[in-house]
Design an enzyme around this catalytic site. Structure first.
Site, PDB file in Angstrom:
ATOM      1  NE  ARG A   3      -4.344  -1.200   0.178  1.00  0.00           N
ATOM      2  CZ  ARG A   3      -4.541  -2.223  -0.644  1.00  0.00           C
ATOM      3  NH1 ARG A   3      -3.611  -2.563  -1.508  1.00  0.00           N
ATOM      4  NH2 ARG A   3      -5.677  -2.896  -0.623  1.00  0.00           N
ATOM      5  CG  HIS A  33      -3.298  -0.154  -6.474  1.00  0.00           C
ATOM      6  ND1 HIS A  33      -3.610   0.480  -5.290  1.00  0.00           N
ATOM      7  CD2 HIS A  33      -3.440  -1.479  -6.219  1.00  0.00           C
ATOM      8  CE1 HIS A  33      -3.940  -0.415  -4.371  1.00  0.00           C
ATOM      9  NE2 HIS A  33      -3.831  -1.624  -4.923  1.00  0.00           N
TER      10      HIS A  33
HETATM   11  N1  LIG Z   1      -0.998  -3.892  -5.244  1.00  0.00           N
HETATM   12  C1  LIG Z   1      -1.980  -4.751  -5.371  1.00  0.00           C
HETATM   13  O1  LIG Z   1      -2.544  -4.906  -6.461  1.00  0.00           O
HETATM   14  C2  LIG Z   1      -2.373  -5.582  -4.178  1.00  0.00           C
HETATM   15  C3  LIG Z   1      -3.187  -6.724  -4.386  1.00  0.00           C
HETATM   16  C4  LIG Z   1      -3.483  -7.532  -3.290  1.00  0.00           C
HETATM   17  C5  LIG Z   1      -2.989  -7.229  -2.025  1.00  0.00           C
HETATM   18  N2  LIG Z   1      -2.216  -6.111  -1.848  1.00  0.00           N
HETATM   19  C6  LIG Z   1      -1.683  -5.777  -0.519  1.00  0.00           C
HETATM   20  O2  LIG Z   1      -0.996  -6.908   0.016  1.00  0.00           O
HETATM   21  C7  LIG Z   1      -1.278  -6.960   1.413  1.00  0.00           C
HETATM   22  C8  LIG Z   1      -0.972  -8.347   1.980  1.00  0.00           C
HETATM   23  O3  LIG Z   1      -1.960  -9.276   1.544  1.00  0.00           O
HETATM   24  P1  LIG Z   1      -2.037 -10.748   2.176  1.00  0.00           P
HETATM   25  O4  LIG Z   1      -3.256 -11.390   1.627  1.00  0.00           O
HETATM   26  O5  LIG Z   1      -0.747 -11.467   2.030  1.00  0.00           O
HETATM   27  O6  LIG Z   1      -2.228 -10.375   3.712  1.00  0.00           O
HETATM   28  P2  LIG Z   1      -2.074 -11.335   4.995  1.00  0.00           P
HETATM   29  O7  LIG Z   1      -2.281 -12.756   4.624  1.00  0.00           O
HETATM   30  O8  LIG Z   1      -2.938 -10.730   6.039  1.00  0.00           O
HETATM   31  O9  LIG Z   1      -0.533 -11.173   5.402  1.00  0.00           O
HETATM   32  C9  LIG Z   1      -0.022 -10.018   5.965  1.00  0.00           C
HETATM   33  C10 LIG Z   1       1.436 -10.280   6.339  1.00  0.00           C
HETATM   34  O10 LIG Z   1       1.989  -9.057   6.844  1.00  0.00           O
HETATM   35  C11 LIG Z   1       2.571  -9.324   8.117  1.00  0.00           C
HETATM   36  N3  LIG Z   1       2.465  -8.156   8.987  1.00  0.00           N
HETATM   37  C12 LIG Z   1       1.380  -7.419   9.314  1.00  0.00           C
HETATM   38  N4  LIG Z   1       1.690  -6.453  10.186  1.00  0.00           N
HETATM   39  C13 LIG Z   1       3.023  -6.582  10.423  1.00  0.00           C
HETATM   40  C14 LIG Z   1       3.930  -5.895  11.248  1.00  0.00           C
HETATM   41  N5  LIG Z   1       3.546  -4.866  12.033  1.00  0.00           N
HETATM   42  N6  LIG Z   1       5.219  -6.300  11.266  1.00  0.00           N
HETATM   43  C15 LIG Z   1       5.624  -7.345  10.509  1.00  0.00           C
HETATM   44  N7  LIG Z   1       4.800  -8.052   9.695  1.00  0.00           N
HETATM   45  C16 LIG Z   1       3.510  -7.668   9.659  1.00  0.00           C
HETATM   46  C17 LIG Z   1       1.760 -10.472   8.698  1.00  0.00           C
HETATM   47  O11 LIG Z   1       2.493 -11.101   9.729  1.00  0.00           O
HETATM   48  P3  LIG Z   1       1.940 -12.434  10.448  1.00  0.00           P
HETATM   49  O12 LIG Z   1       2.090 -13.538   9.416  1.00  0.00           O
HETATM   50  O13 LIG Z   1       2.828 -12.626  11.594  1.00  0.00           O
HETATM   51  O14 LIG Z   1       0.494 -12.172  10.806  1.00  0.00           O
HETATM   52  C18 LIG Z   1       1.572 -11.334   7.441  1.00  0.00           C
HETATM   53  O15 LIG Z   1       2.699 -12.131   7.226  1.00  0.00           O
HETATM   54  C19 LIG Z   1      -2.741  -6.526   1.507  1.00  0.00           C
HETATM   55  O16 LIG Z   1      -3.067  -6.061   2.795  1.00  0.00           O
HETATM   56  C20 LIG Z   1      -2.788  -5.411   0.473  1.00  0.00           C
HETATM   57  O17 LIG Z   1      -2.470  -4.174   1.092  1.00  0.00           O
HETATM   58  C21 LIG Z   1      -1.901  -5.286  -2.898  1.00  0.00           C
END
Ligand SMILES: NC(=O)c1ccc[n+]([C@@H]2O[C@H](COP(=O)([O-])OP(=O)(O)OC[C@H]3O[C@@H](n4cnc5c(N)ncnc54)[C@H](OP(=O)(O)O)[C@@H]3O)[C@@H](O)[C@H]2O)c1
Length: 322
Positions: free
Chosen positions: A237, A285
């Site tokens: 993000r 994006h």
């Molecule tokens: N650009 C695009 O087109 C696009 C598309 C899809 C998604 N995204 C972005 O990608 C993000 C991740 O998606 P996801 O499905 O993989 O999410 P997810 O499954 O919720 O994974 C989030 C990861 O971030 C880690 N995390 C969160 N807060 C943290 C912190 N304070 N310190 C260290 N690590 C932290 C979590 O740690 P833990 O494993 O320990 O909980 C987890 O490993 C989404 O939230 C979105 O913003 C972007």
């Protein structure tokens, strides 16, 4: 009258994000269920039990008194939780879908390969008509660090590993991934950064991660790698990055290059220095687009499971914000 309606609330932005397109998909995916587009359709707000949303107007969800479950039609819920009136008694479910995950991993692998294979240099040489064959090295000479080892980050890290990169990952809680050096928490951040040439960011935007990508962090990245300096790839993000720091660090060499899919203001304003910066690749994006058919079926499956008394998957923890 039992609330049974699935309401769709989204700000129209065309393409895949056209509300009418989503309505027709969700009607097909949820046969027999009333599906309303709000605020266009004349629906009784009290009948709405479920909402499928993408960046709805602030306060709109709070006007649905019997709302139980909110399906966010994307992976990141930061925009939704920024609404102070978001009904926190509801259950918030986000998208975690293999198709979306595959697309994000493609983005990570593609852009790491662009740096590893020095493709910007080759493009510039072609534009000059110059036969330039820069040195090559093996992929395992390049250390990739993936910030965020969730659904998407762990898939991307695994696929980067398959390409041969020397991969590490960083998460909030401890993780174990085959062949990947896993670090976690603030205590693990320094060691993670110190062995990272290309930083791939797939974190959610939360109060803890806002502006985590700043000068102090960039200056802790490895400076002894084959690429000649650290690279930032942010597909998480825009709010994760301090954009003034990114620009200043590119200009003074703290960062060697950046590929940015996300920005603090989107669409990226025409006068943003990122557009024409010689060390920056901008993508709009669209690292991973969402397939409305796939996600509509996902919502339908989740509602069916919930009504059959089985649990919901991919529920957001409102205390951590992801
Ligand atoms: N650009 C695009 O087109 C696009 C598309 C899809 C998604 N995204 C972005 O990608 C993000 C991740 O998606 P996801 O499905 O993989 O999410 P997810 O499954 O919720 O994974 C989030 C990861 O971030 C880690 N995390 C969160 N807060 C943290 C912190 N304070 N310190 C260290 N690590 C932290 C979590 O740690 P833990 O494993 O320990 O909980 C987890 O490993 C989404 O939230 C979105 O913003 C972007």
């Amino acid at each position: 009258m039992t609330p049974d309606t699935l309401a769709i609330l989204m700000i129209s932005s065309g393409g895949n994000w056209s509300p009418a397109k989503w309505k027709s998909r969700l009607v097909t995916a949820c046969p027999g269920r009333p599906v309303m587009l709000l605020p266009d359709d004349a629906a009784d707000p009290a009948r709405v039990r479920y909402a499928a949303v993408w960046k709805p107007e602030r306060g709109a969800l709070a006007r649905l008194p019997n709302l139980e479950i909110v399906f966010n039609l994307g992976a990141g819920v930061d925009a939704l939780l920024a609404d102070p009136a978001f009904p926190r008694h509801t259950t918030l479910v986000r998208v975690a879908d293999q198709d979306l995950t595959n697309r994000m991993s493609e983005y990570a692998v593609f852009h790491c390969l662009r740096y590893h294979r020095r493709h910007r240099m080759l493009e510039a040489a072609q534009a000059r008509g110059e036969w330039l064959a820069p040195d090559q090295w093996a992929a395992n000479a390049v250390r990739v660090g993936v910030m965020g080892l969730g659904v998407i980050g762990s898939d991307a890290a695994t696929k980067l590993k398959i390409m041969g990169f020397d991969v590490a990952g960083w998460s909030r809680t401890p993780k174990s991934l085959d062949g990947i050096a896993c670090f976690h928490g603030p205590a693990g951040l320094d060691a993670f950064l110190a062995r990272t040439d290309i930083l791939v960011v797939i974190l959610p935007l939360t109060p803890d991660t806002r502006h985590i990508l700043n000068r102090a962090l960039f200056s802790r990245l490895a400076r002894d790698g084959v690429l000649g300096g650290p690279i930032l790839i942010n597909a998480g993000r825009g709010g994760l990055q301090n954009e003034a720091d990114v620009l200043a660090c590119l200009d003074d060499g703290t960062l060697q290059g950046a590929t940015l899919d996300v920005f603090e203001t989107e669409p990226l304003p025409a006068d943003s220095p990122f557009w024409r910066h010689p060390k920056v690749d901008v993508t709009p994006h669209n690292a991973a687009d969402t397939d409305p058919d796939e996600i509509s079926r996902y919502v339908a499956r989740q509602i069916a499971a919930f009504e059959a008394g089985r649990g919901l998957a991919n529920v957001v923890d409102l205390s951590t914000g992801y």
